[in-house]
Scaffold this motif. Structure first.
Motif, PDB file in Angstrom:
ATOM      1  N   TYR A 186      36.826 -17.626  38.973  1.00 63.29           N
ATOM      2  CA  TYR A 186      35.565 -18.299  39.265  1.00 63.29           C
ATOM      3  C   TYR A 186      34.844 -17.633  40.440  1.00 63.29           C
ATOM      4  O   TYR A 186      33.669 -17.273  40.352  1.00 63.29           O
ATOM      5  CB  TYR A 186      35.771 -19.784  39.568  1.00 63.29           C
ATOM      6  N   LEU A 239      36.300 -24.212  35.257  1.00 69.02           N
ATOM      7  CA  LEU A 239      37.656 -24.637  34.904  1.00 69.02           C
ATOM      8  C   LEU A 239      37.685 -25.333  33.540  1.00 69.02           C
ATOM      9  O   LEU A 239      38.647 -25.177  32.781  1.00 69.02           O
ATOM     10  CB  LEU A 239      38.243 -25.540  35.987  1.00 69.02           C
ATOM     11  N   THR A 240      36.631 -26.068  33.220  1.00 72.40           N
ATOM     12  CA  THR A 240      36.547 -26.689  31.895  1.00 72.40           C
ATOM     13  C   THR A 240      36.534 -25.616  30.809  1.00 72.40           C
ATOM     14  O   THR A 240      37.251 -25.715  29.811  1.00 72.40           O
ATOM     15  CB  THR A 240      35.285 -27.579  31.786  1.00 72.40           C
ATOM     16  N   ALA A 295      42.502 -18.990  37.656  1.00 74.53           N
ATOM     17  CA  ALA A 295      41.179 -19.491  37.271  1.00 74.53           C
ATOM     18  C   ALA A 295      40.262 -19.600  38.488  1.00 74.53           C
ATOM     19  O   ALA A 295      39.079 -19.241  38.413  1.00 74.53           O
ATOM     20  CB  ALA A 295      41.305 -20.846  36.573  1.00 74.53           C
ATOM     21  N   ALA A 296      40.789 -20.073  39.612  1.00 71.31           N
ATOM     22  CA  ALA A 296      39.982 -20.151  40.833  1.00 71.31           C
ATOM     23  C   ALA A 296      39.557 -18.752  41.275  1.00 71.31           C
ATOM     24  O   ALA A 296      38.399 -18.533  41.651  1.00 71.31           O
ATOM     25  CB  ALA A 296      40.766 -20.855  41.942  1.00 71.31           C
ATOM     26  N   GLY A 303      37.740 -22.637  31.109  1.00 69.63           N
ATOM     27  CA  GLY A 303      39.059 -22.031  31.141  1.00 69.63           C
ATOM     28  C   GLY A 303      40.107 -22.856  30.418  1.00 69.63           C
ATOM     29  O   GLY A 303      40.943 -22.319  29.681  1.00 69.63           O
ATOM     30  N   VAL A 304      40.071 -24.168  30.609  1.00 71.91           N
ATOM     31  CA  VAL A 304      41.030 -25.043  29.927  1.00 71.91           C
ATOM     32  C   VAL A 304      40.790 -25.017  28.420  1.00 71.91           C
ATOM     33  O   VAL A 304      41.742 -24.959  27.635  1.00 71.91           O
ATOM     34  CB  VAL A 304      40.965 -26.482  30.491  1.00 71.91           C
ATOM     35  N   CYS A 351      45.916 -22.216  37.436  1.00 74.91           N
ATOM     36  CA  CYS A 351      44.914 -22.752  38.361  1.00 74.91           C
ATOM     37  C   CYS A 351      44.511 -21.721  39.425  1.00 74.91           C
ATOM     38  O   CYS A 351      43.329 -21.568  39.728  1.00 74.91           O
ATOM     39  CB  CYS A 351      45.429 -24.022  39.032  1.00 74.91           C
TER      40      CYS A 351
END
Length: 166
Positions: A80, A103-104, A76-77, A106-107, A73
């Motif tokens: 972004y 994030l979508t 990923a932030a 990334g997941v 997380c």
């Protein structure tokens, strides 16, 4: 009656072709610069992810999966915000919506990564070799998804076509 449409001169045709060639070169240079920036941000985010995973698991003694989720997380932030500001230079005022899209992607990339890692190692590939292959697949996915959907620079068809134009 038919209209007389003047035929472009050879010089005008050459000028038009030169403009088209210049636009193509500019598009490829922009794409390459953007892809390099995206890769740089991804490498930095990967470093953050692995470093925090080590801190969370070995120093803070969190469970492996919890530590992995937290480090993912944070990385990923980071990815972004750096991609928003530096790579894609997005000025979209709806940051929360854009972050959710990022994030979508990334997941989905994480699921793709873990699924392929499981598959390749099940087929007998050494996990490090499998990971080296998978990294390129996931980076390709993440770049296209974020370029098209998250940051909305181009349509998917246009993005793919420009990548492979001669």
């Amino acid at each position: 009656m038919s209209e007389n449409i003047p035929t472009p001169t050879l010089a005008e045709q050459a000028h038009e072709h030169a403009l088209q060639f210049r636009a193509l070169i500019h598009t490829k240079k922009t794409f390459l610069k953007q892809a390099i920036k995206y890769g740089t941000v991804g490498a930095f985010s990967t470093l953050i992810d692995i470093s925090l995973l080590y801190v969370f698991v070995d120093l803070v003694h969190l469970h492996l999966l919890l530590g992995a989720a937290l480090s993912f997380c944070v990385a990923a932030a980071n990815g972004y915000f750096l991609n928003r500001i530096w790579t894609f230079r997005s000025d979209n005022p709806n940051v929360a919506h854009q972050l959710a899209k990022f994030l979508t992607c990334g997941v989905i990339g994480l699921i793709l990564n873990n699924t392929l890692l499981w598959l390749f190692t099940s087929l007998g590939l050494w996990y490090i070799f499998a990971k080296l292959i998978i990294v390129w697949i996931v980076v390709f996915w993440n770049y296209l998804a974020n370029r098209v959907w998250t940051f909305g620079n181009l349509s998917l068809r246009s993005t793919v076509r420009k990548m492979f134009e001669k």
